[in-house]
Design a protein around this motif. Sequence first.
Motif, mmCIF file in Angstrom:
data_model
loop_
_atom_site.group_PDB
_atom_site.id
_atom_site.type_symbol
_atom_site.label_atom_id
_atom_site.label_comp_id
_atom_site.label_asym_id
_atom_site.label_seq_id
_atom_site.Cartn_x
_atom_site.Cartn_y
_atom_site.Cartn_z
ATOM 1 N N LEU A 139 0.828 -1.206 0.000
ATOM 2 C CA LEU A 139 0.000 0.000 0.000
ATOM 3 C C LEU A 139 0.861 1.254 0.000
ATOM 4 O O LEU A 139 0.502 2.267 -0.617
ATOM 5 C CB LEU A 139 -0.945 0.003 1.199
ATOM 6 N N THR A 140 1.987 1.189 0.680
ATOM 7 C CA THR A 140 2.903 2.333 0.701
ATOM 8 C C THR A 140 3.430 2.611 -0.709
ATOM 9 O O THR A 140 3.548 3.764 -1.127
ATOM 10 C CB THR A 140 4.078 2.076 1.655
ATOM 11 N N THR A 141 3.732 1.561 -1.442
ATOM 12 C CA THR A 141 4.207 1.714 -2.827
ATOM 13 C C THR A 141 3.170 2.439 -3.683
ATOM 14 O O THR A 141 3.492 3.367 -4.432
ATOM 15 C CB THR A 141 4.509 0.339 -3.445
ATOM 16 N N LEU A 142 1.915 2.013 -3.558
ATOM 17 C CA LEU A 142 0.844 2.649 -4.339
ATOM 18 C C LEU A 142 0.621 4.085 -3.892
ATOM 19 O O LEU A 142 0.294 4.955 -4.714
ATOM 20 C CB LEU A 142 -0.448 1.846 -4.198
ATOM 21 N N ARG A 143 0.797 4.340 -2.598
ATOM 22 C CA ARG A 143 0.639 5.695 -2.083
ATOM 23 C C ARG A 143 1.727 6.609 -2.637
ATOM 24 O O ARG A 143 1.463 7.745 -3.026
ATOM 25 C CB ARG A 143 0.661 5.674 -0.546
ATOM 26 N N GLN A 144 2.936 6.089 -2.726
ATOM 27 C CA GLN A 144 4.045 6.863 -3.271
ATOM 28 C C GLN A 144 3.858 7.131 -4.761
ATOM 29 O O GLN A 144 4.324 8.149 -5.280
ATOM 30 C CB GLN A 144 5.366 6.113 -3.027
ATOM 31 N N GLU A 145 3.158 6.231 -5.454
ATOM 32 C CA GLU A 145 2.886 6.419 -6.877
ATOM 33 C C GLU A 145 1.713 7.362 -7.118
ATOM 34 O O GLU A 145 1.413 7.712 -8.264
ATOM 35 C CB GLU A 145 2.579 5.061 -7.538
ATOM 36 N N GLY A 146 1.021 7.740 -6.031
ATOM 37 C CA GLY A 146 -0.120 8.645 -6.166
ATOM 38 C C GLY A 146 -1.409 7.950 -6.551
ATOM 39 O O GLY A 146 -2.397 8.612 -6.893
ATOM 40 N N LEU A 147 -1.436 6.611 -6.494
ATOM 41 C CA LEU A 147 -2.634 5.865 -6.883
ATOM 42 C C LEU A 147 -3.651 5.760 -5.755
ATOM 43 O O LEU A 147 -4.847 5.610 -6.015
ATOM 44 C CB LEU A 147 -2.251 4.463 -7.362
ATOM 45 N N VAL A 148 -3.188 5.816 -4.518
ATOM 46 C CA VAL A 148 -4.089 5.730 -3.370
ATOM 47 C C VAL A 148 -3.704 6.807 -2.362
ATOM 48 O O VAL A 148 -2.612 7.375 -2.426
ATOM 49 C CB VAL A 148 -4.034 4.332 -2.696
ATOM 50 N N ARG A 149 -4.629 7.067 -1.451
ATOM 51 C CA ARG A 149 -4.355 8.033 -0.379
ATOM 52 C C ARG A 149 -5.106 7.591 0.866
ATOM 53 O O ARG A 149 -6.081 6.831 0.784
ATOM 54 C CB ARG A 149 -4.789 9.436 -0.786
ATOM 55 N N SER A 150 -4.655 8.075 2.018
ATOM 56 C CA SER A 150 -5.288 7.730 3.290
ATOM 57 C C SER A 150 -6.341 8.766 3.644
ATOM 58 O O SER A 150 -6.121 9.969 3.481
ATOM 59 C CB SER A 150 -4.239 7.657 4.401
ATOM 60 N N VAL A 151 -7.493 8.294 4.121
ATOM 61 C CA VAL A 151 -8.580 9.170 4.539
ATOM 62 C C VAL A 151 -8.912 8.834 5.988
ATOM 63 O O VAL A 151 -9.236 7.685 6.318
ATOM 64 C CB VAL A 151 -9.831 8.988 3.656
ATOM 65 N N ARG A 152 -8.838 9.840 6.849
ATOM 66 C CA ARG A 152 -9.099 9.625 8.269
ATOM 67 C C ARG A 152 -10.505 9.054 8.481
ATOM 68 O O ARG A 152 -11.488 9.566 7.951
ATOM 69 C CB ARG A 152 -8.963 10.943 9.034
ATOM 70 N N GLY A 153 -10.588 8.003 9.250
ATOM 71 C CA GLY A 153 -11.870 7.393 9.565
ATOM 72 C C GLY A 153 -12.402 6.467 8.488
ATOM 73 O O GLY A 153 -13.427 5.807 8.682
ATOM 74 N N VAL A 154 -11.720 6.408 7.352
ATOM 75 C CA VAL A 154 -12.176 5.558 6.242
ATOM 76 C C VAL A 154 -11.153 4.484 5.935
ATOM 77 O O VAL A 154 -11.460 3.295 5.846
ATOM 78 C CB VAL A 154 -12.448 6.401 4.969
ATOM 79 N N GLY A 155 -9.917 4.891 5.766
ATOM 80 C CA GLY A 155 -8.867 3.953 5.398
ATOM 81 C C GLY A 155 -8.169 4.424 4.138
ATOM 82 O O GLY A 155 -8.114 5.622 3.851
ATOM 83 N N THR A 156 -7.658 3.500 3.365
ATOM 84 C CA THR A 156 -6.968 3.827 2.120
ATOM 85 C C THR A 156 -7.951 3.751 0.964
ATOM 86 O O THR A 156 -8.649 2.744 0.799
ATOM 87 C CB THR A 156 -5.799 2.861 1.874
ATOM 88 N N VAL A 157 -8.006 4.819 0.165
ATOM 89 C CA VAL A 157 -8.939 4.873 -0.967
ATOM 90 C C VAL A 157 -8.162 5.188 -2.238
ATOM 91 O O VAL A 157 -7.025 5.682 -2.196
ATOM 92 C CB VAL A 157 -10.040 5.937 -0.755
ATOM 93 N N VAL A 158 -8.798 4.904 -3.377
ATOM 94 C CA VAL A 158 -8.190 5.216 -4.670
ATOM 95 C C VAL A 158 -8.178 6.726 -4.855
ATOM 96 O O VAL A 158 -9.197 7.392 -4.640
ATOM 97 C CB VAL A 158 -8.971 4.553 -5.824
ATOM 98 N N ALA A 159 -7.042 7.266 -5.245
ATOM 99 C CA ALA A 159 -6.906 8.714 -5.425
ATOM 100 C C ALA A 159 -7.509 9.151 -6.748
ATOM 101 O O ALA A 159 -7.643 8.350 -7.690
ATOM 102 C CB ALA A 159 -5.427 9.107 -5.374
#
Length: 300
Positions: free
Chosen positions: A49-69
């Motif tokens: 998930l960190t890899t995808l976050r670094q690629e800008g494909l996903v992001r963290s949303v407080r109270g929700v979790g990781t979502v598609v950016a």
Amino acid sequence: MTEPASARIAADLRARISDGELAPGDRVPSTRELTRRFGVAMATATKALTTLRQEGLVRSVRGVGTVVAERSRTPHPRATAPGPAADRIVDTAIRIADAEGLATMSMRRVGAELGIATMSLYQHVASKDDLLLMMIDRAFGEELLPAGPPESARAALGTSARTQWSCYRRHPWLAQAMSLTRPQPVASVLAHTEYVLTALDGLGLDTTEAFNVQIMLVSYVRGIAINLETEAQAEAESGMDNDEWIRAHTDPLKSLTAGGNFPMFERVTALDDFDFDLDALFELGLTSILDGLTTRLTHP
């Protein structure tokens, strides 16, 4: 060398995002879900998930979790200049969409048809969105508009409309893929706009009015064509073509008119030879539009 488990997980999620299976705003599987599905440690799932976050494909949303950016809609340069390998991908995608509808066309399906891994496609096509742009460009580019100047604005509008209709007829999915309010940057589609605007130039319309005429024409053709794939899907599901379906549902329609509340429509249900022909309907509407525009341009 064996590919790290975190890379395999990231590739799987990346493909699902590119295919549209996971859309912007959708919640991606949590690290706990990933550990269960792939049988890996929590640290491995977190790394994916960190890899995808670094690629800008996903992001963290407080109270929700990781979502598609949200992703940029700017087309990748390869979408407008495909090479031989990309051509094969586009050909395969069009063949799938022609035969089974646009909803069945995915990067995974195209990869399966070509006998290659889904991720290998991304060496030639940036994303499913870019592949769709290539498909649209190829479909509209199959029939070229006349190179010389049209004999009249009416002739130009008619030629453009009928050429578009022919493309939609050949590829029933195409109307579903097109957008009126968010037009795709596709050269073969823009050629129609340029052709019509050139024909209207000097006839007393300002740029906005001329462009609105082009938009109206495109909207009309697509509006009729949108029924092509819908009808093909309905026929596949019901086993009946349009005429057979209408005959099978004539009695319910007649029951609605039995009370005399719809006397004019009752005449229609009494017809034995009515042929619902989309081509004839298209020509009737187009002729009416061209008649009206000709009158407007001649008598502003």
